[in-house]
Enzyme design. Structure first.
Site, mmCIF file in Angstrom:
data_model
loop_
_atom_site.group_PDB
_atom_site.id
_atom_site.type_symbol
_atom_site.label_atom_id
_atom_site.label_comp_id
_atom_site.label_asym_id
_atom_site.label_seq_id
_atom_site.Cartn_x
_atom_site.Cartn_y
_atom_site.Cartn_z
ATOM 1 N N LYS A 1 0.677 -1.420 0.041
ATOM 2 C CA LYS A 1 -0.048 0.087 -0.247
ATOM 3 C C LYS A 1 0.982 1.213 0.082
ATOM 4 O O LYS A 1 1.711 1.338 -0.185
ATOM 5 C CB LYS A 1 -0.992 -0.179 0.929
ATOM 6 C CG LYS A 1 -2.293 -1.084 1.374
ATOM 7 C CD LYS A 1 -2.983 -0.880 2.271
ATOM 8 C CE LYS A 1 -4.210 -1.652 1.842
ATOM 9 N NZ LYS A 1 -5.331 -1.555 3.604
ATOM 10 N N ASN B 1 -1.746 -0.112 6.337
ATOM 11 C CA ASN B 1 -1.405 -1.165 8.049
ATOM 12 C C ASN B 1 -0.713 -1.898 6.591
ATOM 13 O O ASN B 1 -0.236 -3.073 6.056
ATOM 14 C CB ASN B 1 -2.561 -1.893 7.731
ATOM 15 C CG ASN B 1 -3.432 -2.202 6.488
ATOM 16 O OD1 ASN B 1 -3.254 -1.896 4.960
ATOM 17 N ND2 ASN B 1 -4.939 -3.048 7.273
ATOM 18 N N TYR C 1 -11.900 -1.611 -3.958
ATOM 19 C CA TYR C 1 -12.791 -1.865 -2.001
ATOM 20 C C TYR C 1 -14.745 -2.366 -2.725
ATOM 21 O O TYR C 1 -14.829 -1.631 -1.648
ATOM 22 C CB TYR C 1 -12.264 -0.573 -1.585
ATOM 23 C CG TYR C 1 -10.533 -1.567 -1.200
ATOM 24 C CD1 TYR C 1 -10.488 -2.831 -0.321
ATOM 25 C CD2 TYR C 1 -9.827 -0.257 -1.113
ATOM 26 C CE1 TYR C 1 -9.848 -2.645 0.513
ATOM 27 C CE2 TYR C 1 -8.536 -1.032 -0.293
ATOM 28 C CZ TYR C 1 -8.495 -2.043 0.786
ATOM 29 O OH TYR C 1 -6.982 -1.779 0.344
ATOM 30 N N HIS D 1 -1.902 -5.504 1.837
ATOM 31 C CA HIS D 1 -2.956 -6.510 1.240
ATOM 32 C C HIS D 1 -3.257 -7.569 1.154
ATOM 33 O O HIS D 1 -2.298 -7.389 -0.125
ATOM 34 C CB HIS D 1 -4.183 -5.313 0.217
ATOM 35 C CG HIS D 1 -5.279 -6.232 -0.879
ATOM 36 N ND1 HIS D 1 -6.728 -6.219 0.322
ATOM 37 C CD2 HIS D 1 -5.563 -6.831 -1.270
ATOM 38 C CE1 HIS D 1 -7.607 -6.918 -0.654
ATOM 39 N NE2 HIS D 1 -6.593 -7.632 -1.152
ATOM 40 N N GLU E 1 -9.575 -10.599 -7.430
ATOM 41 C CA GLU E 1 -8.583 -9.259 -8.128
ATOM 42 C C GLU E 1 -7.769 -9.533 -8.452
ATOM 43 O O GLU E 1 -6.639 -8.351 -9.321
ATOM 44 C CB GLU E 1 -8.363 -9.744 -5.869
ATOM 45 C CG GLU E 1 -9.380 -9.053 -5.257
ATOM 46 C CD GLU E 1 -9.026 -8.644 -4.067
ATOM 47 O OE1 GLU E 1 -9.429 -8.634 -2.903
ATOM 48 O OE2 GLU E 1 -7.481 -9.702 -3.524
ATOM 49 N N THR F 1 -5.846 -6.770 10.365
ATOM 50 C CA THR F 1 -5.998 -5.725 10.315
ATOM 51 C C THR F 1 -5.407 -4.635 10.922
ATOM 52 O O THR F 1 -4.822 -3.763 10.214
ATOM 53 C CB THR F 1 -7.099 -5.484 9.961
ATOM 54 O OG1 THR F 1 -7.938 -6.682 8.999
ATOM 55 C CG2 THR F 1 -7.243 -3.967 9.109
HETATM 56 P P1 IDP Z 1 -8.197 -6.717 5.020
HETATM 57 O O1 IDP Z 1 -7.586 -5.539 4.853
HETATM 58 O O2 IDP Z 1 -7.241 -7.164 6.651
HETATM 59 O O3 IDP Z 1 -8.558 -7.586 4.716
HETATM 60 P P2 IDP Z 1 -10.552 -5.317 5.664
HETATM 61 O O4 IDP Z 1 -11.640 -5.583 6.883
HETATM 62 O O5 IDP Z 1 -10.758 -5.948 4.276
HETATM 63 O O6 IDP Z 1 -9.193 -6.016 6.320
HETATM 64 O O7 IDP Z 1 -10.265 -4.007 4.864
HETATM 65 C C1 IDP Z 1 -10.114 -3.684 4.560
HETATM 66 C C2 IDP Z 1 -8.703 -2.617 4.921
HETATM 67 O O8 IDP Z 1 -9.865 -0.984 4.912
HETATM 68 C C3 IDP Z 1 -7.718 -2.971 5.780
HETATM 69 O O9 IDP Z 1 -6.432 -3.292 5.278
HETATM 70 C C4 IDP Z 1 -7.698 -1.002 6.060
HETATM 71 O O10 IDP Z 1 -6.294 -0.168 5.944
HETATM 72 C C5 IDP Z 1 -9.167 -0.460 5.970
HETATM 73 N N1 IDP Z 1 -9.680 -0.570 7.100
HETATM 74 C C6 IDP Z 1 -10.382 -1.603 7.938
HETATM 75 N N2 IDP Z 1 -11.111 -1.330 8.834
HETATM 76 C C7 IDP Z 1 -11.381 -0.230 9.515
HETATM 77 C C8 IDP Z 1 -11.840 0.943 10.152
HETATM 78 O O11 IDP Z 1 -12.310 0.136 11.270
HETATM 79 N N3 IDP Z 1 -11.260 2.319 10.245
HETATM 80 C C9 IDP Z 1 -10.420 1.895 9.011
HETATM 81 N N4 IDP Z 1 -9.523 1.684 8.467
HETATM 82 C C10 IDP Z 1 -10.405 0.400 7.879
HETATM 83 MG MG MG Z 2 -10.086 -7.401 3.476
#
Ligand code: IDP
Ligand code: MG
Length: 136
Positions: A12, A115, A52, A118, A129, A94
């Protein structure tokens, strides 16, 4: 029986900005992933929204799409046995604060949005994807 899979990984913007792409690629290689294809790209907000789409009802959707389109990213097709789950385990939770020691998000992640990585969450989504970024 072998279970070779492919998964989609994204380094990212926060990690590319800090020039961590080679270090993160080496982490994948050290953990027996083959990087089948990779490219550095800068996607538009519209493309981020499409990528997304599953999160469109979430309160963080708009920020998430702004973020993923805010700077260059590195997209990769990773291959190994059980690639989908192994990549999720290597990435960690996450939220970097909850990610286990030694995981990518523990080592490189800055916050729940920044973070660093992905990874597809299922074989089915991995196919979608991979097509999204590598179908030409
Ligand atoms: P993942 O990346 O671990 O699969 P997902 O739930 O699919 O997590 O969420 C996609 C992305 O959205 C996450 O990697 C993170 O960057 C962002 N995200 C998830 N939950 C939150 C939140 O509560 N606040 C802000 N960003 C979030
Ligand atoms: Mg995800």
């Amino acid at each position: 029986m072998s279970n070779v899979e492919q998964t989609l990984s994204i380094i990212k913007p926060d990690a590319v900005e800090r020039n961590l792409q080679e270090e993160i690629k080496n982490e994948f290689k050290r953990n027996d992933f083959i990087i089948v294809k990779d490219k550095k790209i800068h996607i538009s907000k519209k493309e981020a929204e499409q990528f997304y789409k599953v999160h469109q009802a979430k309160p963080f959707y708009n920020d998430l799409c702004n973020y993923l389109s805010s700077g260059p990213i590195v997209v990769m097709i990773l291959e190994k046995e059980n690639a989908v789950l192994d990549n999720r385990n290597l990435m960690g939770a996450t939220n970097p604060k909850e990610a286990k020691e030694g995981t990518l998000r523990n080592k490189y992640g800055l916050s729940i949005d920044k973070n660093s990585a992905h990874g597809s969450d299922s074989v089915e989504n991995a196919k979608i994807e991979i097509d999204f970024f590598f179908k030409d």
